[in-house]
Design a protein around this motif. Sequence first.
Motif, PDB file in Angstrom:
ATOM      1  N   SER A 177       0.986  -1.327   0.086  1.00  0.00           N
ATOM      2  CA  SER A 177      -0.062  -0.067  -0.079  1.00  0.00           C
ATOM      3  C   SER A 177       0.819   1.241  -0.168  1.00  0.00           C
ATOM      4  CB  SER A 177      -0.801   0.105   1.164  1.00  0.00           C
ATOM      5  OG  SER A 177      -1.726  -1.194   1.208  1.00  0.00           O
ATOM      6  N   LYS A 235      -5.070   1.129   7.555  1.00  0.00           N
ATOM      7  CA  LYS A 235      -5.863   0.901   6.095  1.00  0.00           C
ATOM      8  C   LYS A 235      -7.394   1.668   5.956  1.00  0.00           C
ATOM      9  CE  LYS A 235      -7.723  -3.291   3.398  1.00  0.00           C
ATOM     10  NZ  LYS A 235      -8.009  -4.522   3.523  1.00  0.00           N
ATOM     11  N   GLU A 241      -2.622   3.568   3.070  1.00  0.00           N
ATOM     12  CA  GLU A 241      -4.025   3.440   2.129  1.00  0.00           C
ATOM     13  C   GLU A 241      -4.736   4.279   2.274  1.00  0.00           C
ATOM     14  OE1 GLU A 241      -6.349  -0.424   1.464  1.00  0.00           O
ATOM     15  OE2 GLU A 241      -4.251  -0.846   0.557  1.00  0.00           O
TER      16      GLU A 241
END
Length: 246
Positions: A177, A235, A241
């Motif tokens: 990512s 995340k 990300e």
Amino acid sequence: MPGEAHNSDVILRQAKQSLVNNRDFGGRRNSIGRRSAAIKREHAVRQTKRAMATVGAIVFAAMAAGLIIDGIGITGVLLTMMAIFAAVAFFAAVPKVKIPTREALRGSDVKSLVGRTELWLEQQRPALPSPAVQLVDTIGLQLDALGTQLDGLTDNAPAAVEVRKLVGDHLPELISSYTAIPRHLRGEVQGSGSPDQHLVDSLGKISTEIDSVTRQLASGAIDNLAIKTRYLDYKYGAGPEGENGQ
């Protein structure tokens, strides 16, 4: 318990001492762990055996040709030497150790997971900021200690499944990512921090989790093993990300 904690501490100290020893004698060199270094050594041994077999075949062919045509002459000797040199050069250069893909890591059996993950991490190091590289090196040390505990598990054991999720899935996903973000944007502060900062923070959390899992396995607390997922908050908002990967 004190005895169980002592055992896990011993394992980590032994792994750390092995790291120092390997660095002193050049055993690791560009490797972040003992298991990736072992994979490279095994590959080198196989390549050496293949090279020796090829050289032997070339020499045998030259001798057979000499017997058939009553000598191969200077030209034949030179051609044989060139063929030997080319064979040795080929096996010294290619093929290199194959770096596993993220998909291959996700499907790795528990016994090969640590070494293959270390190989993959080594491949990613040049793309990471310096603090993250230091953490990756630390994780390599921790993976060696974790691998000692995994050797006694079957692929279907609940603990093996959880570790494979942490090491073979979440860790590569975090780094992938980050590397997907354009290089010139990785240092820019957006929201709560830059992608560089979030990467380092998330790697630190994963490092802590790997150490925790190793200690649980070393103490025999397999039934109680549960991988925490708090580090995955990168995340969903705070990490590379979440900030830039959408």
